[in-house]
Design a protein around this motif. Structure first.
Motif, PDB file in Angstrom:
ATOM      1  N   PHE A 229      63.049   1.570  24.580  1.00  0.00           N
ATOM      2  CA  PHE A 229      62.522   0.910  23.205  1.00  0.00           C
ATOM      3  C   PHE A 229      63.667   0.961  22.366  1.00  0.00           C
ATOM      4  CE2 PHE A 229      59.235   2.537  25.873  1.00  0.00           C
ATOM      5  CZ  PHE A 229      58.150   1.476  25.871  1.00  0.00           C
ATOM      6  N   ARG A 230      64.022  -0.077  21.643  1.00  0.00           N
ATOM      7  CA  ARG A 230      65.116  -0.132  20.632  1.00  0.00           C
ATOM      8  C   ARG A 230      64.532  -0.897  19.523  1.00  0.00           C
ATOM      9  NH1 ARG A 230      71.073   0.397  23.738  1.00  0.00           N
ATOM     10  NH2 ARG A 230      70.041   2.056  25.134  1.00  0.00           N
ATOM     11  N   ALA A 231      64.547  -0.146  18.454  1.00  0.00           N
ATOM     12  CA  ALA A 231      63.973  -1.044  17.043  1.00  0.00           C
ATOM     13  C   ALA A 231      65.134  -1.812  16.470  1.00  0.00           C
ATOM     14  CB  ALA A 231      63.328  -0.210  16.180  1.00  0.00           C
ATOM     15  N   GLU A 232      66.242  -1.911  17.031  1.00  0.00           N
ATOM     16  CA  GLU A 232      67.467  -2.618  16.318  1.00  0.00           C
ATOM     17  C   GLU A 232      66.785  -3.953  15.969  1.00  0.00           C
ATOM     18  OE1 GLU A 232      70.465  -2.272  19.177  1.00  0.00           O
ATOM     19  OE2 GLU A 232      69.157  -2.983  20.598  1.00  0.00           O
ATOM     20  N   ASN A 233      67.228  -4.446  14.810  1.00  0.00           N
ATOM     21  CA  ASN A 233      66.784  -5.928  14.605  1.00  0.00           C
ATOM     22  C   ASN A 233      67.914  -6.704  15.058  1.00  0.00           C
ATOM     23  OD1 ASN A 233      65.523  -7.675  13.164  1.00  0.00           O
ATOM     24  ND2 ASN A 233      65.405  -6.780  11.059  1.00  0.00           N
ATOM     25  N   ARG A 238      69.983 -11.731  23.842  1.00  0.00           N
ATOM     26  CA  ARG A 238      70.396 -10.681  25.011  1.00  0.00           C
ATOM     27  C   ARG A 238      69.609  -9.252  24.463  1.00  0.00           C
ATOM     28  NH1 ARG A 238      74.545 -13.667  24.846  1.00  0.00           N
ATOM     29  NH2 ARG A 238      75.194 -12.780  23.020  1.00  0.00           N
ATOM     30  N   HIS A 239      68.865  -9.333  23.427  1.00  0.00           N
ATOM     31  CA  HIS A 239      68.211  -7.880  22.979  1.00  0.00           C
ATOM     32  C   HIS A 239      66.559  -8.204  22.937  1.00  0.00           C
ATOM     33  CE1 HIS A 239      72.330  -7.257  21.640  1.00  0.00           C
ATOM     34  NE2 HIS A 239      72.017  -6.001  21.980  1.00  0.00           N
ATOM     35  N   LEU A 240      66.050  -7.004  23.491  1.00  0.00           N
ATOM     36  CA  LEU A 240      64.655  -7.044  23.479  1.00  0.00           C
ATOM     37  C   LEU A 240      64.294  -5.758  22.582  1.00  0.00           C
ATOM     38  CD1 LEU A 240      63.600  -8.058  27.170  1.00  0.00           C
ATOM     39  CD2 LEU A 240      63.046  -9.311  25.050  1.00  0.00           C
ATOM     40  N   ALA A 241      63.066  -5.537  22.038  1.00  0.00           N
ATOM     41  CA  ALA A 241      62.845  -4.119  21.693  1.00  0.00           C
ATOM     42  C   ALA A 241      62.086  -3.356  22.673  1.00  0.00           C
ATOM     43  CB  ALA A 241      61.690  -4.245  20.445  1.00  0.00           C
ATOM     44  N   GLY A 387      77.834 -10.884  28.976  1.00  0.00           N
ATOM     45  CA  GLY A 387      78.752  -9.780  28.231  1.00  0.00           C
ATOM     46  C   GLY A 387      78.251  -8.635  29.047  1.00  0.00           C
ATOM     47  N   GLU A 388      78.043  -7.589  28.108  1.00  0.00           N
ATOM     48  CA  GLU A 388      77.751  -6.273  28.648  1.00  0.00           C
ATOM     49  C   GLU A 388      76.409  -6.342  29.575  1.00  0.00           C
ATOM     50  OE1 GLU A 388      77.826  -2.853  26.059  1.00  0.00           O
ATOM     51  OE2 GLU A 388      76.558  -1.969  27.288  1.00  0.00           O
ATOM     52  N   ILE A 389      76.622  -5.789  30.709  1.00  0.00           N
ATOM     53  CA  ILE A 389      75.468  -5.846  31.519  1.00  0.00           C
ATOM     54  C   ILE A 389      75.067  -4.254  32.007  1.00  0.00           C
ATOM     55  CG2 ILE A 389      76.537  -6.271  33.745  1.00  0.00           C
ATOM     56  CD1 ILE A 389      74.137  -8.030  34.755  1.00  0.00           C
ATOM     57  N   ILE A 390      76.416  -3.506  31.965  1.00  0.00           N
ATOM     58  CA  ILE A 390      76.160  -2.225  32.512  1.00  0.00           C
ATOM     59  C   ILE A 390      77.001  -1.407  31.123  1.00  0.00           C
ATOM     60  CG2 ILE A 390      76.963  -0.311  33.738  1.00  0.00           C
ATOM     61  CD1 ILE A 390      76.010  -1.873  36.043  1.00  0.00           C
ATOM     62  N   GLU A 438      66.675  -6.607  32.286  1.00  0.00           N
ATOM     63  CA  GLU A 438      66.442  -8.010  32.111  1.00  0.00           C
ATOM     64  C   GLU A 438      67.953  -8.732  31.856  1.00  0.00           C
ATOM     65  OE1 GLU A 438      64.787  -5.652  30.534  1.00  0.00           O
ATOM     66  OE2 GLU A 438      62.667  -6.276  31.109  1.00  0.00           O
ATOM     67  N   ARG A 439      69.157  -8.202  31.717  1.00  0.00           N
ATOM     68  CA  ARG A 439      70.288  -8.767  31.567  1.00  0.00           C
ATOM     69  C   ARG A 439      70.648  -9.011  33.145  1.00  0.00           C
ATOM     70  NH1 ARG A 439      73.708  -6.057  26.526  1.00  0.00           N
ATOM     71  NH2 ARG A 439      72.103  -6.196  25.097  1.00  0.00           N
ATOM     72  N   LEU A 440      70.260  -8.206  34.099  1.00  0.00           N
ATOM     73  CA  LEU A 440      70.340  -8.472  35.422  1.00  0.00           C
ATOM     74  C   LEU A 440      69.659  -9.833  35.774  1.00  0.00           C
ATOM     75  CD1 LEU A 440      71.512  -7.951  38.311  1.00  0.00           C
ATOM     76  CD2 LEU A 440      69.622  -6.516  38.544  1.00  0.00           C
TER      77      LEU A 440
HETATM   78  P1  ATP Z   1      74.478  -4.004  23.303  1.00  0.00           P
HETATM   79  O1  ATP Z   1      76.026  -3.685  22.852  1.00  0.00           O
HETATM   80  O2  ATP Z   1      74.533  -5.297  24.357  1.00  0.00           O
HETATM   81  O3  ATP Z   1      73.542  -4.038  22.312  1.00  0.00           O
HETATM   82  P2  ATP Z   1      74.151  -1.355  24.064  1.00  0.00           P
HETATM   83  O4  ATP Z   1      75.962  -0.886  24.248  1.00  0.00           O
HETATM   84  O5  ATP Z   1      73.609  -1.122  22.921  1.00  0.00           O
HETATM   85  O6  ATP Z   1      74.091  -2.836  24.243  1.00  0.00           O
HETATM   86  P3  ATP Z   1      73.512   0.744  26.051  1.00  0.00           P
HETATM   87  O7  ATP Z   1      73.160   1.706  25.135  1.00  0.00           O
HETATM   88  O8  ATP Z   1      75.048   0.876  26.594  1.00  0.00           O
HETATM   89  O9  ATP Z   1      73.620  -0.711  25.166  1.00  0.00           O
HETATM   90  O10 ATP Z   1      72.386   0.580  27.296  1.00  0.00           O
HETATM   91  C1  ATP Z   1      72.740   0.191  28.671  1.00  0.00           C
HETATM   92  C2  ATP Z   1      72.334  -1.188  29.041  1.00  0.00           C
HETATM   93  O11 ATP Z   1      71.215  -1.506  28.551  1.00  0.00           O
HETATM   94  C3  ATP Z   1      73.198  -2.023  28.212  1.00  0.00           C
HETATM   95  O12 ATP Z   1      74.412  -2.267  28.702  1.00  0.00           O
HETATM   96  C4  ATP Z   1      72.389  -3.468  28.478  1.00  0.00           C
HETATM   97  O13 ATP Z   1      72.399  -4.033  29.823  1.00  0.00           O
HETATM   98  C5  ATP Z   1      71.095  -2.901  28.229  1.00  0.00           C
HETATM   99  N1  ATP Z   1      70.432  -2.973  26.887  1.00  0.00           N
HETATM  100  C6  ATP Z   1      70.908  -2.503  25.838  1.00  0.00           C
HETATM  101  N2  ATP Z   1      70.144  -2.775  24.591  1.00  0.00           N
HETATM  102  C7  ATP Z   1      69.486  -3.680  25.059  1.00  0.00           C
HETATM  103  C8  ATP Z   1      68.050  -4.414  24.395  1.00  0.00           C
HETATM  104  N3  ATP Z   1      67.949  -4.383  23.211  1.00  0.00           N
HETATM  105  N4  ATP Z   1      67.578  -5.247  25.111  1.00  0.00           N
HETATM  106  C9  ATP Z   1      68.042  -5.474  26.672  1.00  0.00           C
HETATM  107  N5  ATP Z   1      68.907  -4.895  27.202  1.00  0.00           N
HETATM  108  C10 ATP Z   1      69.511  -4.231  26.476  1.00  0.00           C
END
Ligand code: ATP
Ligand code: MN
Length: 465
Positions: A229-233, A238-241, A387-390, A438-440
């Motif tokens: 869970f991430r409450a980032e706005n 590419r982002h979910l909560a 973009g970033e997947i891992i 979900e990115r995968l």
């Molecule tokens: P980003 O820079 O894309 O926000 P992050 O660097 O904050 O990602 P990490 O903390 O490295 O993300 O988390 C590992 C992986 O989890 C990421 O590479 C990405 O695939 C996935 N991920 C991160 N945040 C989210 C999100 N809010 N929703 C969906 N997938 C996420």
């Protein structure tokens, strides 16, 4: 009625003349006065089965109830189809309407926008596209468990409710049983958590990594696969909560082993999709993204490019100098934006990229510090379209170095004694990473928006269904 056969199994069958029963939802009905053709789907495959109903054999009231979306049970004879597009069909003998469909069925019309589908996420599952996506999502979960099981990793369950607020991976959702309007406060007016459920502030986890490290330094190799869970706005595609993350963590792995693992693992998942989801992928390739299959094969067949963050920045700076219009500035020390990552992958290398050795300022405190004093052994895997997947790293195994970094960053380590104990009691080199599930799925399905690869997305302002 006789025992039901799933449509996926029925379409494998050429034992014509036998009696069969199927149950499912009507996709379309067409025909003439004398004969009706009803396409039924039961979710077991993207393909429909065609039911042929001679109208004189059925009560007109029943036939009237057979509209798009209605649920039917059909018994009849399996016959070889005369029409194009399918090899078998059912000559109906008995039709039961299990559920009629109200006229405001939201999936009536074809070609609705994805935005419309999201507002009707409770019914979008019944469409071809979402059926395909969620069958593939299932297969990807299976692939992940199989990969790790076959490679000697243990599935390790880390807590969802956590009291650590030091991860820094994202804003956290607080967990409380308190009445927010009548909070107990101390003499300074600060909230007093002693009467809260856990007796201290707690949140939903942003990552299972810290507990994963405990698992890896005991069981050798573990992986987690659970909700995060991430409450980032971040209102981005590419982002979910609320998302699902896979986090392997391995004792005695350095960053190179970690990169090998990430590459091998992703390729295994992609191959699994190609081997097990052919019909659904063919549909998505036709309807959603005509380069999907090509991209999946391409990733399988090529090595990922590996280079340092510093080398990546040089390439990007050169692109800027040559006039490439990035929205965000590029300089050594900047956190790469998705546009930068995608430039490296899609335009410069035309291959998946693993970037390593990021500036320590933009990465987490637990990453292994390089001798240069400026960078850490981080690795991000960057993918086309995504973009970033891992994101991962080799972890700092040295207690003193770790503590120095924690103090520099003034990280709240209250209640983190257990994590630091890994470095006091038989510390060892170890590494791990996090893959956003979900990115995968985005990559494997060719879908454009992360809200369309999880059944019921949670994003800022959206928690329906
Ligand atoms: P980003 O820079 O894309 O926000 P992050 O660097 O904050 O990602 P990490 O903390 O490295 O993300 O988390 C590992 C992986 O989890 C990421 O590479 C990405 O695939 C996935 N991920 C991160 N945040 C989210 C999100 N809010 N929703 C969906 N997938 C996420
Ligand atoms: Mn990351």
């Amino acid at each position: 009625m006789i025992k039901r056969t799933k449509i996926a199994d029925l379409l494998q069958c050429t034992d014509y003349g036998q009696k069969v029963c199927v149950k499912g939802w009507v996709r379309t009905r067409r025909g003439s006065k004398s004969v009706n053709f009803i396409a039924i789907n039961d979710g077991s495959t993207i393909k429909n089965v065609q039911v042929v109903a001679d109208t004189e054999k059925f009560d007109p009231e029943i036939l009237k109830a057979i509209g798009t979306g209605a649920c039917l049970a059909v018994e009849g004879t399996l016959v070889e189809s005369q029409g194009a597009g399918q090899s078998q069909e059912i000559q109906a003998e008995e039709i039961q309407v299990l559920g009629t469909c109200a006229p405001d069925y939201p999936m009536q019309k074809k070609g609705q926008s994805f935005e419309y589908m999201r507002r009707n996420a409770h019914m979008r599952l019944r469409t071809n596209t979402f059926g395909a996506v969620f069958r593939i999502r299932h297969h990807m979960a299976m692939a992940i468990h199989r990969y790790f099981h076959e490679h000697g990793f243990y599935y390790f369950h880390t807590p969802i409710i956590t009291a650590s607020d030091c991860e820094g991976a994202g804003q956290m959702f607080q967990v409380t049983t308190k009445n927010l309007y009548e909070l107990k406060r101390d003499s300074q007016g600060k909230i007093d958590y002693t009467d809260d459920f856990f007796g201290k502030p707690t949140s939903l986890t942003v990552s299972g990594q810290l507990e994963g490290e405990l698992g890896a330094t005991a069981l050798g190799a573990i992986y987690t696969f659970g909700p995060t869970f991430r409450a980032e706005n971040s209102n981005t595609p590419r982002h979910l909560a609320e998302f699902w993350m896979i986090e392997p963590e391995v004792a005695f792995y350095d960053i190179n082993d970690n990169m090998d693992l990430a590459e091998d693992f992703i390729k295994y998942c992609v191959k699994w999709a190609l081997d097990n989801c052919a019909d659904d992928l063919a549909f998505l390739n036709k309807m959603i993204d005509p380069s999907l299959l090509e991209r999946l094969h391409f990733v399988l067949e090529h090595d990922f490019v590996r280079l340092t963050y510093t080398q990546g920045i040089e390439i990007l700076e050169k692109a800027v100098a040559e006039g490439h219009p990035f929205e965000f500035p590029v300089y050594w020390g900047c956190d790469l934006a998705s546009e930068h990552e995608r430039y490296l992958v899609e335009q410069h290398f035309k291959r998946p990229v693993i970037l390593t050795d990021y500036p320590k300022e933009i990465k987490a405190f637990y990453m292994k510090q390089n001798d240069d004093g400026r960078t850490v052994r981080a690795m991000d895997v960057l993918f086309p379209q995504i973009g970033e997947i891992i994101g991962g790293s080799e972890r700092e195994a040295d207690y003193d170095k770790l503590m120095t970094r924690i103090r520099e960053l003034e990280i709240p380590m209250k209640d983190m004694w257990w994590y630091l104990d890994t470095r006091r009691f038989g510390t060892c080199p170890h590494s791990g990473f996090g893959l956003g599930f979900e990115r995968l799925i985005l990559f494997v399905t060719g879908m454009q928006n992360i809200r369309d690869v999880i059944p019921f997305p949670r994003t800022p302002g959206v928690a329906d269904f």
